[in-house]
Design a protein around this motif. Structure first.
Motif, mmCIF file in Angstrom:
data_model
loop_
_atom_site.group_PDB
_atom_site.id
_atom_site.type_symbol
_atom_site.label_atom_id
_atom_site.label_comp_id
_atom_site.label_asym_id
_atom_site.label_seq_id
_atom_site.Cartn_x
_atom_site.Cartn_y
_atom_site.Cartn_z
ATOM 1 N N LEU A 1 0.826 -1.202 0.000
ATOM 2 C CA LEU A 1 0.000 0.000 0.000
ATOM 3 C C LEU A 1 0.864 1.256 0.000
ATOM 4 O O LEU A 1 1.869 1.331 0.708
ATOM 5 C CB LEU A 1 -0.901 0.039 1.236
ATOM 6 N N ASN A 2 0.426 2.234 -0.770
ATOM 7 C CA ASN A 2 1.045 3.551 -0.680
ATOM 8 C C ASN A 2 0.691 4.170 0.672
ATOM 9 O O ASN A 2 -0.298 3.771 1.300
ATOM 10 C CB ASN A 2 0.561 4.438 -1.826
ATOM 11 N N PRO A 3 1.500 5.163 1.148
ATOM 12 C CA PRO A 3 1.191 5.795 2.434
ATOM 13 C C PRO A 3 -0.259 6.278 2.486
ATOM 14 O O PRO A 3 -0.796 6.782 1.499
ATOM 15 C CB PRO A 3 2.180 6.962 2.482
ATOM 16 N N ASN A 4 -0.871 6.085 3.640
ATOM 17 C CA ASN A 4 -2.259 6.502 3.888
ATOM 18 C C ASN A 4 -3.268 5.733 3.043
ATOM 19 O O ASN A 4 -4.374 6.213 2.784
ATOM 20 C CB ASN A 4 -2.430 8.009 3.666
ATOM 21 N N GLY A 5 -2.878 4.531 2.617
ATOM 22 C CA GLY A 5 -3.794 3.687 1.862
ATOM 23 C C GLY A 5 -4.811 3.017 2.774
ATOM 24 O O GLY A 5 -4.820 3.214 4.000
ATOM 25 N N SER A 6 -5.674 2.210 2.183
ATOM 26 C CA SER A 6 -6.721 1.558 2.976
ATOM 27 C C SER A 6 -6.900 0.104 2.549
ATOM 28 O O SER A 6 -6.634 -0.261 1.409
ATOM 29 C CB SER A 6 -8.051 2.299 2.833
ATOM 30 N N ILE A 7 -7.367 -0.687 3.512
ATOM 31 C CA ILE A 7 -7.756 -2.070 3.255
ATOM 32 C C ILE A 7 -9.189 -2.242 3.743
ATOM 33 O O ILE A 7 -9.520 -1.845 4.866
ATOM 34 C CB ILE A 7 -6.838 -3.071 3.970
ATOM 35 N N THR A 8 -10.031 -2.818 2.893
ATOM 36 C CA THR A 8 -11.425 -3.073 3.249
ATOM 37 C C THR A 8 -11.714 -4.558 3.112
ATOM 38 O O THR A 8 -11.539 -5.134 2.038
ATOM 39 C CB THR A 8 -12.385 -2.286 2.330
ATOM 40 N N LEU A 9 -12.143 -5.172 4.206
ATOM 41 C CA LEU A 9 -12.534 -6.577 4.195
ATOM 42 C C LEU A 9 -14.054 -6.679 4.105
ATOM 43 O O LEU A 9 -14.754 -5.683 4.172
ATOM 44 C CB LEU A 9 -12.020 -7.274 5.460
ATOM 45 N N SER A 10 -14.566 -7.896 3.955
ATOM 46 C CA SER A 10 -16.013 -8.093 3.836
ATOM 47 C C SER A 10 -16.478 -9.245 4.717
ATOM 48 O O SER A 10 -15.841 -10.304 4.759
ATOM 49 C CB SER A 10 -16.405 -8.389 2.386
ATOM 50 N N THR A 11 -17.590 -9.034 5.412
ATOM 51 C CA THR A 11 -18.214 -10.085 6.207
ATOM 52 C C THR A 11 -19.699 -10.121 5.865
ATOM 53 O O THR A 11 -20.065 -10.264 4.720
ATOM 54 C CB THR A 11 -17.994 -9.848 7.721
ATOM 55 N N GLY A 12 -20.565 -9.960 6.862
ATOM 56 C CA GLY A 12 -21.983 -9.974 6.581
ATOM 57 C C GLY A 12 -22.823 -10.044 7.835
ATOM 58 O O GLY A 12 -22.322 -10.183 8.956
ATOM 59 N N ILE A 13 -24.126 -9.986 7.638
ATOM 60 C CA ILE A 13 -25.105 -9.909 8.718
ATOM 61 C C ILE A 13 -25.040 -11.096 9.673
ATOM 62 O O ILE A 13 -25.448 -11.006 10.828
ATOM 63 C CB ILE A 13 -26.523 -9.786 8.111
ATOM 64 N N LEU A 14 -24.499 -12.226 9.209
ATOM 65 C CA LEU A 14 -24.506 -13.431 10.026
ATOM 66 C C LEU A 14 -23.727 -13.270 11.325
ATOM 67 O O LEU A 14 -23.976 -13.999 12.288
ATOM 68 C CB LEU A 14 -23.952 -14.618 9.229
ATOM 69 N N ALA A 15 -22.795 -12.333 11.378
ATOM 70 C CA ALA A 15 -22.050 -12.096 12.613
ATOM 71 C C ALA A 15 -22.985 -11.636 13.729
ATOM 72 O O ALA A 15 -22.747 -11.927 14.906
ATOM 73 C CB ALA A 15 -20.959 -11.059 12.377
ATOM 74 N N ASP A 16 -24.021 -10.898 13.380
ATOM 75 C CA ASP A 16 -24.943 -10.332 14.361
ATOM 76 C C ASP A 16 -26.314 -10.988 14.349
ATOM 77 O O ASP A 16 -27.021 -10.990 15.353
ATOM 78 C CB ASP A 16 -25.126 -8.830 14.101
ATOM 79 N N ASP A 17 -26.713 -11.522 13.200
ATOM 80 C CA ASP A 17 -28.071 -12.035 13.035
ATOM 81 C C ASP A 17 -28.029 -13.311 12.193
ATOM 82 O O ASP A 17 -28.482 -13.328 11.050
ATOM 83 C CB ASP A 17 -28.933 -10.958 12.363
ATOM 84 N N PRO A 18 -27.483 -14.384 12.759
ATOM 85 C CA PRO A 18 -27.328 -15.618 11.977
ATOM 86 C C PRO A 18 -28.669 -16.274 11.664
ATOM 87 O O PRO A 18 -29.666 -16.052 12.355
ATOM 88 C CB PRO A 18 -26.480 -16.513 12.881
ATOM 89 N N VAL A 19 -28.666 -17.069 10.609
ATOM 90 C CA VAL A 19 -29.822 -17.888 10.247
ATOM 91 C C VAL A 19 -29.376 -19.349 10.271
ATOM 92 O O VAL A 19 -28.193 -19.641 10.478
ATOM 93 C CB VAL A 19 -30.370 -17.482 8.854
ATOM 94 N N VAL A 20 -30.305 -20.257 10.052
ATOM 95 C CA VAL A 20 -29.961 -21.679 10.125
ATOM 96 C C VAL A 20 -28.928 -22.043 9.051
ATOM 97 O O VAL A 20 -28.856 -21.416 8.003
ATOM 98 C CB VAL A 20 -31.212 -22.562 9.973
ATOM 99 N N LYS A 21 -28.124 -23.023 9.367
ATOM 100 C CA LYS A 21 -27.088 -23.568 8.487
ATOM 101 C C LYS A 21 -25.882 -22.645 8.328
ATOM 102 O O LYS A 21 -25.086 -22.799 7.406
ATOM 103 C CB LYS A 21 -27.642 -23.907 7.095
ATOM 104 N N THR A 22 -25.719 -21.660 9.236
ATOM 105 C CA THR A 22 -24.625 -20.695 9.057
ATOM 106 C C THR A 22 -23.682 -20.625 10.260
ATOM 107 O O THR A 22 -23.000 -19.622 10.443
ATOM 108 C CB THR A 22 -25.182 -19.283 8.782
ATOM 109 N N SER A 23 -23.599 -21.657 11.063
ATOM 110 C CA SER A 23 -22.739 -21.575 12.247
ATOM 111 C C SER A 23 -21.287 -21.330 11.880
ATOM 112 O O SER A 23 -20.574 -20.577 12.564
ATOM 113 C CB SER A 23 -22.863 -22.838 13.102
ATOM 114 N N SER A 24 -20.812 -21.926 10.794
ATOM 115 C CA SER A 24 -19.428 -21.710 10.371
ATOM 116 C C SER A 24 -19.220 -20.294 9.844
ATOM 117 O O SER A 24 -18.278 -19.596 10.240
ATOM 118 C CB SER A 24 -19.037 -22.725 9.297
ATOM 119 N N ALA A 25 -20.104 -19.854 8.962
ATOM 120 C CA ALA A 25 -19.974 -18.511 8.383
ATOM 121 C C ALA A 25 -20.135 -17.435 9.446
ATOM 122 O O ALA A 25 -19.409 -16.429 9.444
ATOM 123 C CB ALA A 25 -21.012 -18.323 7.270
ATOM 124 N N ALA A 26 -21.077 -17.619 10.377
ATOM 125 C CA ALA A 26 -21.278 -16.637 11.437
ATOM 126 C C ALA A 26 -20.046 -16.522 12.323
ATOM 127 O O ALA A 26 -19.639 -15.418 12.716
ATOM 128 C CB ALA A 26 -22.501 -17.028 12.273
#
Length: 200
Positions: free
Chosen positions: A101-126
């Motif tokens: 990265l150049n100075p003052n650059g940024s990194i953006t990762l991605s997750t999703g709603i499952l961390a806070d509001d999981p649904v069935v079949k998502t224990s691994s992803a959550a």
């Protein structure tokens, strides 16, 4: 800016890449499609990609997989799919990508709603999503060279509604405009160590 987008040809990635391409140089990466190829579950593959791309102003990751299945059906190896890909793949992008990265650059990762509001079949992803949220908040306290690190956490997006609607009964799809704006905020704003949540 020169922006590397891993997963830049996917459902979300293509829309985000098209937006940034209007004003910036965008390099897309993926396992099968993109300007360069990468398997983020393979640390050596990340090294090869970064060496090919060279220095950039921003890195966005919209990639990584985890096994969706009932908890009773998940084996130890099934859990490792998410740990190696979505979790350690993105952790290693931060570890290695910061050096490109150049100075003052940024990194953006991605997750999703499952961390806070999981649904069935998502224990691994959550589990993986929650771990990434904690990782970003902790690393933000230590990362140097003015680098900003954030994670975008989205609900079910409009363009994936038909594919995933049965998993998310009653959820409101996130408009693609909001999806794009979440990544714009991370790359062009001043947020650091932030979980940027757009769930509806």
């Amino acid at each position: 800016m020169r922006i590397l987008i891993i997963g830049g040809e996917g459902t979300i990635g293509k829309v985000v890449s098209d937006h940034f391409s209007e004003e910036h140089e965008v390099i897309t990466a993926g396992r099968k499609h993109g300007d360069v190829t990468v398997d983020i579950a393979d640390s050596a593959s990340i090294d090869t990609m970064l060496e090919k791309v060279g220095r950039v102003d921003a890195i966005i990751c919209i990639a990584g997989e985890a096994k969706w299945a009932p908890f009773n059906a998940l084996s130890e190896e099934d859990f490792y799919i998410g740990l190696r890909s979505k979790l350690m793949g993105q952790v290693n992008l931060v570890r290695k990508g910061r050096n490109y990265l150049n100075p003052n650059g940024s990194i953006t990762l991605s997750t999703g709603i499952l961390a806070d509001d999981p649904v069935v079949k998502t224990s691994s992803a959550a589990m993986v999503n929650g771990a990434l949220h904690s990782f970003v908040k902790a690393v933000a306290l230590e990362i140097e060279s003015g680098i900003r690190l954030n994670v975008v956490s989205l609900g079910m997006v409009e363009d994936a509604y038909e594919k995933y609607k049965d998993y998310f009964p009653g959820h409101n799809p996130v408009p693609m405009e909001k999806v794009v704006n979440a990544y714009v905020r991370s790359v062009k704003g001043r947020d650091h160590g932030r979980i940027i949540k757009y769930y509806e």
